[in-house]
Write a protein that holds these residues in place. Structure first.
Motif, PDB file in Angstrom:
ATOM      1  N   THR A  37       5.094   3.167  -2.687  1.00  0.00           N
ATOM      2  CA  THR A  37       3.599   2.036  -3.543  1.00  0.00           C
ATOM      3  C   THR A  37       4.018   0.498  -3.027  1.00  0.00           C
ATOM      4  O   THR A  37       2.611  -0.203  -3.382  1.00  0.00           O
ATOM      5  CB  THR A  37       3.989   2.009  -4.736  1.00  0.00           C
ATOM      6  N   ARG A  38       3.870   0.398  -1.326  1.00  0.00           N
ATOM      7  CA  ARG A  38       3.902  -0.679  -0.629  1.00  0.00           C
ATOM      8  C   ARG A  38       4.415  -1.866  -0.948  1.00  0.00           C
ATOM      9  O   ARG A  38       3.391  -3.475  -1.381  1.00  0.00           O
ATOM     10  CB  ARG A  38       2.525  -1.189  -0.221  1.00  0.00           C
ATOM     11  N   GLU A  39       5.355  -2.077  -1.950  1.00  0.00           N
ATOM     12  CA  GLU A  39       6.201  -3.366  -3.246  1.00  0.00           C
ATOM     13  C   GLU A  39       5.968  -4.571  -1.603  1.00  0.00           C
ATOM     14  O   GLU A  39       5.906  -5.560  -2.775  1.00  0.00           O
ATOM     15  CB  GLU A  39       7.323  -3.223  -3.184  1.00  0.00           C
ATOM     16  N   LEU A  89      -5.879  -2.062   8.698  1.00  0.00           N
ATOM     17  CA  LEU A  89      -5.363  -0.602   9.128  1.00  0.00           C
ATOM     18  C   LEU A  89      -5.774   0.453   7.661  1.00  0.00           C
ATOM     19  O   LEU A  89      -6.002   1.986   7.979  1.00  0.00           O
ATOM     20  CB  LEU A  89      -4.160   0.065   8.972  1.00  0.00           C
ATOM     21  N   ASP A  90      -5.904  -0.206   6.316  1.00  0.00           N
ATOM     22  CA  ASP A  90      -5.599   0.446   5.065  1.00  0.00           C
ATOM     23  C   ASP A  90      -6.658  -0.374   4.402  1.00  0.00           C
ATOM     24  O   ASP A  90      -6.542  -1.239   3.946  1.00  0.00           O
ATOM     25  CB  ASP A  90      -4.708   0.863   4.734  1.00  0.00           C
ATOM     26  N   PRO A  91      -7.867  -0.197   4.115  1.00  0.00           N
ATOM     27  CA  PRO A  91      -9.271  -0.660   3.604  1.00  0.00           C
ATOM     28  C   PRO A  91      -8.320  -0.165   1.706  1.00  0.00           C
ATOM     29  O   PRO A  91      -9.669  -0.466   1.467  1.00  0.00           O
ATOM     30  CB  PRO A  91     -10.491   0.145   3.989  1.00  0.00           C
ATOM     31  N   SER A  92      -7.327   0.581   1.577  1.00  0.00           N
ATOM     32  CA  SER A  92      -7.664   1.204  -0.014  1.00  0.00           C
ATOM     33  C   SER A  92      -6.155  -0.421   0.133  1.00  0.00           C
ATOM     34  O   SER A  92      -6.645   0.386  -1.833  1.00  0.00           O
ATOM     35  CB  SER A  92      -7.056   2.067   0.147  1.00  0.00           C
ATOM     36  N   LEU A  93      -5.941  -0.463   0.643  1.00  0.00           N
ATOM     37  CA  LEU A  93      -4.926  -2.131   0.083  1.00  0.00           C
ATOM     38  C   LEU A  93      -5.813  -3.539  -0.533  1.00  0.00           C
ATOM     39  O   LEU A  93      -6.544  -3.287  -0.512  1.00  0.00           O
ATOM     40  CB  LEU A  93      -3.778  -2.522   0.986  1.00  0.00           C
ATOM     41  N   LYS A  94      -4.519  -3.604  -1.757  1.00  0.00           N
ATOM     42  CA  LYS A  94      -5.884  -4.137  -2.390  1.00  0.00           C
ATOM     43  C   LYS A  94      -5.765  -5.944  -1.627  1.00  0.00           C
ATOM     44  O   LYS A  94      -4.592  -5.912  -0.835  1.00  0.00           O
ATOM     45  CB  LYS A  94      -4.318  -5.043  -3.996  1.00  0.00           C
TER      46      LYS A  94
END
Length: 267
Positions: A75-77, A230-235
């Motif tokens: 979950t990318r804590e 690299l990840d546009p979905s991240l806040k």
């Protein structure tokens, strides 16, 4: 002469220090102050502080290639703790110090008192699975098992300086690149400067000179920047202005005659 050649020329004018001599300034428990700036300013900066610092040299190399693989939970804590401004947080990574032929698994802990504590163990090399000694270190530091997965690779070249009069280390990272699966991002023309001190003081030579150049401190994490690119979905709302400034500098880098802005002054 291009800017990379100019940087290479200047670094060989500084007095060298070797790895053994650096043992007294390992600063595994420290206060970090970070800056982001145009690498066009580095020749001027390094020349102006050449009497105050020695430069790490390993087998004749003074601008050393580094490779890292960052780990995070599914979950990318780690990413979200940094984004949300949590004062106490961690980063997990494997880092290869190419010039010295060493690879470590490292845990960087940011405490709620603003200090950085780093712990590490030697590992055979960068790999997508944690070696047993790395798993043991995670459990020791975290007090529990943590589900860590490989997230992004970073590559850059590093200049390492050691203070002559201050117990201080300075790292200057250039040519930053990020990889994840088949995705790639880069920040050419951007230099990340990190001043590492046992106790924070603004009176060291490099911090005074950066003030003269109107380069202000900026909290920036290579892991978080690379992940967001690299990840546009991240806040990313709290990183947006920093990302825009970094990308703006990178975008203008190839333009001949571009103004060597000290940039990020409004961040």
């Amino acid at each position: 002469m291009n800017v990379r050649d100019d940087i290479d020329r200047v670094v060989f004018k500084l007095r060298p220090i070797d790895l053994a001599e650096m043992d007294s300034v390992s600063l595994m428990n420290r206060v970090d102050t970070k800056y982001a700036m145009s690498d066009r300013l580095l020749p001027e900066l390094l020349t102006s502080i050449s009497d105050d610092y020695r430069i790490l040299e390993v087998i004749g190399v003074r601008k050393s290639p580094y490779s890292s693989l960052y780990f995070d939970t599914p979950t990318r804590e780690c990413y979200h703790e940094h984004h949300n401004g949590r004062s106490s947080r961690r980063k997990f990574r494997m880092r290869s110090y190419t010039a010295s032929n060493l690879t470590f698994f490292e845990i960087k802990q940011r405490t709620n008192k603003g200090r950085t504590v780093k712990k590490r163990v030697t590992i055979p090399g960068i790999a997508p699975l944690l070696a047993p000694e790395a798993t043991a270190l995670v459990e020791k530091v975290a007090g529990e098992t943590v589900d860590l997965r490989p997230q992004i690779y970073t590559e850059f070249s590093r200049i390492t300086l050691v203070g002559v009069d201050f117990v201080e280390r300075v790292t200057i990272d250039v040519d930053l690149e990020f990889h994840r699966d088949q995705q790639h991002a880069a920040l050419p023309g951007v230099a990340i400067v990190e001043v590492k001190q046992a106790r924070a003081t603004r009176e060291s030579a490099i911090r005074r000179r950066l003030r003269d150049l109107q380069v202000r401190p900026m909290r920036v994490s290579k892991y978080c920047v690379g992940s967001a690119l690299l990840d546009p979905s991240l806040k990313r709302n709290r990183f947006k202005r920093k990302l825009m400034a970094l990308q703006s500098e990178a975008a203008c880098y190839p333009m001949p005659g571009a103004r060597p802005d000290s940039l990020l002054r409004a961040i």
